[in-house]
Design a protein around this motif. Sequence first.
Motif, mmCIF file in Angstrom:
data_model
loop_
_atom_site.group_PDB
_atom_site.id
_atom_site.type_symbol
_atom_site.label_atom_id
_atom_site.label_comp_id
_atom_site.label_asym_id
_atom_site.label_seq_id
_atom_site.Cartn_x
_atom_site.Cartn_y
_atom_site.Cartn_z
ATOM 1 N N VAL A 1 43.801 -21.971 -19.977
ATOM 2 C CA VAL A 1 43.971 -21.128 -19.374
ATOM 3 C C VAL A 1 42.543 -19.890 -19.626
ATOM 4 C CG1 VAL A 1 44.996 -19.174 -18.301
ATOM 5 C CG2 VAL A 1 46.480 -21.238 -19.534
ATOM 6 N N HIS A 2 41.601 -20.196 -18.310
ATOM 7 C CA HIS A 2 40.240 -19.493 -18.589
ATOM 8 C C HIS A 2 40.734 -18.091 -17.891
ATOM 9 C CE1 HIS A 2 36.669 -17.634 -18.285
ATOM 10 N NE2 HIS A 2 37.066 -18.291 -16.616
ATOM 11 N N HIS A 3 39.803 -16.971 -18.648
ATOM 12 C CA HIS A 3 40.209 -15.391 -17.757
ATOM 13 C C HIS A 3 39.326 -15.357 -17.369
ATOM 14 C CE1 HIS A 3 43.027 -15.223 -20.880
ATOM 15 N NE2 HIS A 3 43.806 -13.967 -20.246
ATOM 16 N N ARG A 4 38.741 -14.842 -15.759
ATOM 17 C CA ARG A 4 38.066 -14.607 -14.933
ATOM 18 C C ARG A 4 37.488 -13.763 -15.423
ATOM 19 N NH1 ARG A 4 39.735 -17.450 -9.849
ATOM 20 N NH2 ARG A 4 41.643 -17.851 -9.656
ATOM 21 N N CYS B 1 35.596 -28.720 -18.522
ATOM 22 C CA CYS B 1 35.242 -27.402 -17.494
ATOM 23 C C CYS B 1 35.187 -26.572 -17.618
ATOM 24 C CB CYS B 1 36.019 -27.451 -16.356
ATOM 25 S SG CYS B 1 35.911 -29.249 -15.558
ATOM 26 N N HIS B 2 35.548 -25.530 -19.383
ATOM 27 C CA HIS B 2 36.380 -23.926 -19.802
ATOM 28 C C HIS B 2 35.079 -24.313 -20.559
ATOM 29 C CE1 HIS B 2 38.894 -21.287 -21.539
ATOM 30 N NE2 HIS B 2 38.146 -21.054 -21.091
ATOM 31 N N ASP B 3 34.729 -25.313 -21.330
ATOM 32 C CA ASP B 3 34.019 -24.901 -22.332
ATOM 33 C C ASP B 3 32.270 -25.282 -20.702
ATOM 34 O OD1 ASP B 3 34.376 -25.459 -24.122
ATOM 35 O OD2 ASP B 3 32.826 -27.018 -24.799
ATOM 36 N N GLU C 1 32.240 -23.280 -18.390
ATOM 37 C CA GLU C 1 32.678 -22.367 -17.855
ATOM 38 C C GLU C 1 31.800 -21.096 -18.728
ATOM 39 O OE1 GLU C 1 33.466 -21.427 -14.248
ATOM 40 O OE2 GLU C 1 32.777 -19.729 -14.955
ATOM 41 N N HIS C 2 32.006 -20.990 -20.301
ATOM 42 C CA HIS C 2 31.737 -20.333 -20.324
ATOM 43 C C HIS C 2 30.730 -20.243 -20.848
ATOM 44 C CE1 HIS C 2 35.281 -17.442 -21.622
ATOM 45 N NE2 HIS C 2 36.055 -19.302 -21.358
ATOM 46 N N GLN C 3 29.790 -21.807 -21.082
ATOM 47 C CA GLN C 3 28.193 -21.543 -21.095
ATOM 48 C C GLN C 3 27.912 -21.137 -20.501
ATOM 49 O OE1 GLN C 3 28.232 -23.743 -24.207
ATOM 50 N NE2 GLN C 3 26.108 -22.709 -23.925
HETATM 51 ZN ZN LIG Z 1 37.563 -18.427 -20.488
#
Ligand SMILES: [Zn+2]
Length: 121
Positions: free
Chosen positions: A54-57, A78-80, A82-84
Amino acid sequence: MSDPAKLDRIVADARRAADQRGETYRDRALKIYPWICGRCAREFTRANLRELTVHHRDHNHDNNPVDGSNWELLCLYCHDNEHQRQLEAGGGGGGADAPKLATHSPFADLKAKLAGKQPKP
Ligand SMILES: [Zn+2]
Ligand SMILES: [Zn+2]
Protein backbone atom coordinates in the motif's frame (compact mmCIF):
# COMPACT_ATOMS: atom_id res chain seq x y z
CA MET A 1 -23.04 25.33 11.04
CA SER A 2 -20.35 22.76 10.57
CA ASP A 3 -18.91 20.99 13.58
CA PRO A 4 -15.27 20.03 13.10
CA ALA A 5 -15.21 18.34 16.51
CA LYS A 6 -17.93 16.00 15.35
CA LEU A 7 -15.94 15.07 12.27
CA ASP A 8 -12.91 14.41 14.44
CA ARG A 9 -15.01 12.12 16.58
CA ILE A 10 -16.29 10.20 13.58
CA VAL A 11 -12.77 9.73 12.26
CA ALA A 12 -11.53 8.66 15.69
CA ASP A 13 -14.40 6.21 16.03
CA ALA A 14 -13.73 4.70 12.63
CA ARG A 15 -10.07 4.39 13.49
CA ARG A 16 -10.82 2.78 16.83
CA ALA A 17 -13.25 0.33 15.26
CA ALA A 18 -10.59 -0.65 12.73
CA ASP A 19 -8.03 -1.08 15.50
CA GLN A 20 -10.35 -3.30 17.47
CA ARG A 21 -10.76 -5.61 14.54
CA GLY A 22 -6.99 -5.72 14.24
CA GLU A 23 -7.37 -4.18 10.85
CA THR A 24 -4.46 -2.24 9.45
CA TYR A 25 -4.68 0.32 6.71
CA ARG A 26 -3.24 -2.34 4.43
CA ASP A 27 -6.07 -4.75 5.23
CA ARG A 28 -8.52 -2.00 4.61
CA ALA A 29 -6.93 -0.95 1.33
CA LEU A 30 -6.95 -4.56 0.15
CA LYS A 31 -10.64 -4.70 0.95
CA ILE A 32 -11.68 -1.67 -1.02
CA TYR A 33 -9.30 -1.91 -3.97
CA PRO A 34 -8.87 -4.70 -6.51
CA TRP A 35 -5.62 -6.62 -6.05
CA ILE A 36 -3.89 -5.07 -9.00
CA CYS A 37 -0.74 -2.99 -9.13
CA GLY A 38 -1.68 0.56 -10.03
CA ARG A 39 1.40 0.94 -12.23
CA CYS A 40 2.13 -2.29 -14.08
CA ALA A 41 -1.37 -3.77 -13.71
CA ARG A 42 0.03 -7.04 -12.38
CA GLU A 43 -2.72 -9.04 -10.71
CA PHE A 44 -2.40 -10.63 -7.31
CA THR A 45 -3.93 -13.57 -5.51
CA ARG A 46 -3.75 -14.72 -1.91
CA ALA A 47 -0.64 -16.70 -2.84
CA ASN A 48 1.47 -13.65 -3.67
CA LEU A 49 -0.49 -10.95 -1.93
CA ARG A 50 2.43 -10.03 0.32
CA GLU A 51 4.15 -8.62 -2.77
CA LEU A 52 1.35 -6.12 -3.14
CA THR A 53 1.97 -3.06 -0.99
CA VAL A 54 0.00 0.00 0.00
CA HIS A 55 1.51 3.24 -1.15
CA HIS A 56 0.52 6.56 0.43
CA ARG A 57 -0.08 9.05 -2.33
CA ASP A 58 1.03 11.98 -0.18
CA HIS A 59 3.82 9.90 1.41
CA ASN A 60 2.35 10.51 4.83
CA HIS A 61 1.79 7.12 6.45
CA ASP A 62 -0.31 8.71 9.17
CA ASN A 63 -2.78 10.02 6.65
CA ASN A 64 -5.19 7.11 6.32
CA PRO A 65 -8.65 8.35 5.35
CA VAL A 66 -11.23 5.59 5.72
CA ASP A 67 -12.36 6.03 2.13
CA GLY A 68 -8.87 5.02 0.98
CA SER A 69 -8.29 8.18 -1.02
CA ASN A 70 -4.65 8.37 0.08
CA TRP A 71 -3.83 4.78 -0.81
CA GLU A 72 -2.65 3.14 -3.94
CA LEU A 73 -1.89 -0.55 -4.32
CA LEU A 74 1.49 -1.11 -5.93
CA CYS A 75 3.63 -4.18 -6.39
CA LEU A 76 6.98 -4.16 -4.57
CA TYR A 77 8.88 -3.12 -7.69
CA CYS A 78 6.60 -0.32 -8.72
CA HIS A 79 6.43 0.85 -5.12
CA ASP A 80 10.22 1.03 -5.05
CA ASN A 81 10.26 2.94 -8.29
CA GLU A 82 7.62 5.32 -7.05
CA HIS A 83 9.69 6.25 -4.01
CA GLN A 84 12.86 6.47 -6.05
CA ARG A 85 11.16 8.91 -8.36
CA GLN A 86 9.98 10.98 -5.42
CA LEU A 87 13.49 11.14 -3.99
CA GLU A 88 14.88 12.30 -7.31
CA ALA A 89 12.10 14.80 -7.83
CA GLY A 90 12.32 16.19 -4.31
CA GLY A 91 16.13 16.35 -4.23
CA GLY A 92 16.51 19.55 -6.22
CA GLY A 93 14.00 21.55 -4.23
CA GLY A 94 12.64 24.86 -5.41
CA GLY A 95 11.14 25.12 -8.84
CA ALA A 96 8.66 27.74 -7.73
CA ASP A 97 10.88 30.66 -8.63
CA ALA A 98 9.69 31.25 -12.16
CA PRO A 99 10.43 34.83 -13.11
CA LYS A 100 7.48 37.14 -12.77
CA LEU A 101 6.44 39.03 -15.84
CA ALA A 102 8.02 42.44 -15.98
CA THR A 103 5.70 45.13 -14.66
CA HIS A 104 7.36 47.61 -16.96
CA SER A 105 5.35 47.94 -20.11
CA PRO A 106 7.22 48.73 -23.31
CA PHE A 107 4.06 50.29 -24.64
CA ALA A 108 4.03 52.98 -21.96
CA ASP A 109 7.36 54.09 -23.33
CA LEU A 110 6.14 54.01 -26.87
CA LYS A 111 3.11 56.04 -25.96
CA ALA A 112 5.27 58.72 -24.32
CA LYS A 113 7.48 58.87 -27.37
CA LEU A 114 4.50 59.21 -29.64
CA ALA A 115 3.03 61.89 -27.41
CA GLY A 116 6.23 63.94 -27.54
CA LYS A 117 6.49 63.54 -31.26
CA GLN A 118 3.24 64.74 -32.67
CA PRO A 119 3.00 64.46 -36.40
CA LYS A 120 3.42 67.76 -38.18
CA PRO A 121 0.26 69.27 -39.58
ZN1 LIG B 1 4.84 4.34 -0.75
ZN1 LIG C 1 3.77 -3.06 -10.39
